[in-house]
Design a protein around this motif. Structure first.
Motif, PDB file in Angstrom:
ATOM      1  N   GLN A  93       0.815  -1.213   0.000  1.00 46.94           N
ATOM      2  CA  GLN A  93       0.000   0.000   0.000  1.00 46.94           C
ATOM      3  C   GLN A  93       0.850   1.265   0.000  1.00 46.94           C
ATOM      4  OE1 GLN A  93      -0.562  -2.598   2.104  1.00 46.94           O
ATOM      5  NE2 GLN A  93      -2.428  -3.397   1.124  1.00 46.94           N
ATOM      6  N   GLU A 123      -6.875  -6.231  -6.771  1.00 48.08           N
ATOM      7  CA  GLU A 123      -7.400  -6.583  -5.456  1.00 48.08           C
ATOM      8  C   GLU A 123      -6.600  -7.715  -4.816  1.00 48.08           C
ATOM      9  OE1 GLU A 123     -10.307  -8.466  -8.489  1.00 48.08           O
ATOM     10  OE2 GLU A 123      -9.276  -6.549  -8.218  1.00 48.08           O
ATOM     11  N   VAL A 124      -5.919  -8.533  -5.594  1.00 48.57           N
ATOM     12  CA  VAL A 124      -5.038  -9.561  -5.035  1.00 48.57           C
ATOM     13  C   VAL A 124      -3.753  -8.920  -4.516  1.00 48.57           C
ATOM     14  CG1 VAL A 124      -3.634 -11.593  -5.592  1.00 48.57           C
ATOM     15  CG2 VAL A 124      -5.996 -11.418  -6.428  1.00 48.57           C
ATOM     16  N   ASP A 126      -3.308  -5.702  -3.648  1.00 47.58           N
ATOM     17  CA  ASP A 126      -3.574  -4.706  -2.610  1.00 47.58           C
ATOM     18  C   ASP A 126      -4.195  -5.382  -1.391  1.00 47.58           C
ATOM     19  OD1 ASP A 126      -3.891  -2.353  -1.234  1.00 47.58           O
ATOM     20  OD2 ASP A 126      -5.550  -1.605  -2.468  1.00 47.58           O
ATOM     21  N   ASP A 127      -3.388  -6.202  -0.715  1.00 49.27           N
ATOM     22  CA  ASP A 127      -3.844  -6.948   0.447  1.00 49.27           C
ATOM     23  C   ASP A 127      -2.904  -6.644   1.613  1.00 49.27           C
ATOM     24  OD1 ASP A 127      -5.172  -8.686   2.106  1.00 49.27           O
ATOM     25  OD2 ASP A 127      -5.021 -10.408   0.774  1.00 49.27           O
ATOM     26  N   ASP A 128      -3.410  -6.818   2.817  1.00 45.52           N
ATOM     27  CA  ASP A 128      -2.645  -6.428   4.007  1.00 45.52           C
ATOM     28  C   ASP A 128      -1.373  -7.236   4.211  1.00 45.52           C
ATOM     29  OD1 ASP A 128      -4.445  -4.459   4.627  1.00 45.52           O
ATOM     30  OD2 ASP A 128      -5.553  -5.653   6.101  1.00 45.52           O
ATOM     31  N   ASP A 129      -1.285  -8.440   3.625  1.00 41.93           N
ATOM     32  CA  ASP A 129      -0.100  -9.264   3.838  1.00 41.93           C
ATOM     33  C   ASP A 129       0.854  -9.262   2.649  1.00 41.93           C
ATOM     34  OD1 ASP A 129      -1.589 -10.749   2.086  1.00 41.93           O
ATOM     35  OD2 ASP A 129      -1.665 -12.561   3.321  1.00 41.93           O
ATOM     36  N   VAL A 153       3.326 -12.465  -2.015  1.00 42.46           N
ATOM     37  CA  VAL A 153       1.857 -12.554  -2.135  1.00 42.46           C
ATOM     38  C   VAL A 153       1.452 -13.883  -1.505  1.00 42.46           C
ATOM     39  CG1 VAL A 153      -0.115 -12.375  -3.701  1.00 42.46           C
ATOM     40  CG2 VAL A 153       2.063 -11.286  -4.317  1.00 42.46           C
ATOM     41  N   LYS A 155      -1.126 -15.385  -0.264  1.00 48.25           N
ATOM     42  CA  LYS A 155      -2.372 -16.102  -0.531  1.00 48.25           C
ATOM     43  C   LYS A 155      -2.393 -16.778  -1.901  1.00 48.25           C
ATOM     44  CE  LYS A 155      -5.415 -13.456   2.533  1.00 48.25           C
ATOM     45  NZ  LYS A 155      -4.513 -12.407   3.009  1.00 48.25           N
ATOM     46  N   ASP A 189      -4.647 -19.902  -6.696  1.00 48.40           N
ATOM     47  CA  ASP A 189      -5.108 -20.023  -5.314  1.00 48.40           C
ATOM     48  C   ASP A 189      -4.784 -21.434  -4.808  1.00 48.40           C
ATOM     49  OD1 ASP A 189      -6.529 -20.356  -2.924  1.00 48.40           O
ATOM     50  OD2 ASP A 189      -8.209 -19.123  -3.603  1.00 48.40           O
TER      51      ASP A 189
END
Length: 199
Positions: A93, A123-124, A126-129, A153, A155, A189
């Protein structure tokens, strides 16, 4: 169902291993091609495309950005999973906000050394982790693991966590990356076992 190797795992740990994966305490080294040599005096990282403020920063400027540390699980398409791995770097971010992603910037292509790329929806990314990381397990990344900088990344299968990253291109449309063009699944995924296209 997952299959396990090595030490006995608690039920909680087993539940964190996606289908078809096995547990390892090691961090296997896998990549296509050779390990690049980097001169940090000339290295830079760029963000461009569908952004309000494209920019390029040097290594010293990157190191001066706010830092973040996470502990997470990682999963490789070759079927190993490593739990509670620690990484440190810059939250994604931080760079996305600096660039000012336009509404049209719905997809990202990560550009790395030697022409390697990988892709994902914004959206993948821009994730908190998600990090741009330069440290792992409280030590600087080794060249074999992507030093000086790799994308993280967690996830997604680990090929999306591109080594030797040099930039992010924001785009209006999706564009397949290196492994995706060779038949790897576009979404990757691990909980859905999205290893290869058509599966």
């Amino acid at each position: 169902m997952s299959f396990l190797r090595g030490p006995r795992l608690s039920a909680e740990m087993k539940d964190r291993i996606p289908p078809g994966q096995y547990y390892t305490e090691k961090w296997p080294v896998l990549h296509y091609g050779s390990v690049p040599t980097t001169d940090l005096r000339t290295w830079n990282f760029r963000v461009w495309g569908e952004v309000e403020t494209p920019f390029s920063i040097t290594w010293d400027e990157f190191k001066a950005l706010p830092r973040k540390r996470i502990v997470t699980d990682i999963h490789c398409v070759t079927r190993w999973s490593r739990l509670d791995a620690s990484f440190e770097g810059v939250a994604i971010q931080t760079v996305l906000e600096r660039a000012g992603v336009k509404p049209e910037g719905k997809f990202v292509l990560a550009h790395c050394e030697q022409g390697y790329t990988t892709n994902m929806p914004i959206e993948v990314l821009d994730d908190d982790d998600v990090l741009l990381c330069d440290m792992a397990d409280d030590e600087p990344l080794t060249p074999e693991h992507g030093a000086p900088l790799r994308l993280l990344v967690p996830k997604r299968y680990f090929w999306k966590s591109a080594k030797w990253i040099r930039g992010l291109q924001l785009m209006t449309r999706d564009q397949l990356g290196f492994w995706e063009r060779y038949g790897y699944h576009n979404d990757a995924d691990p909980w859905k076992e999205e290893r290869f296209s058509g599966e």
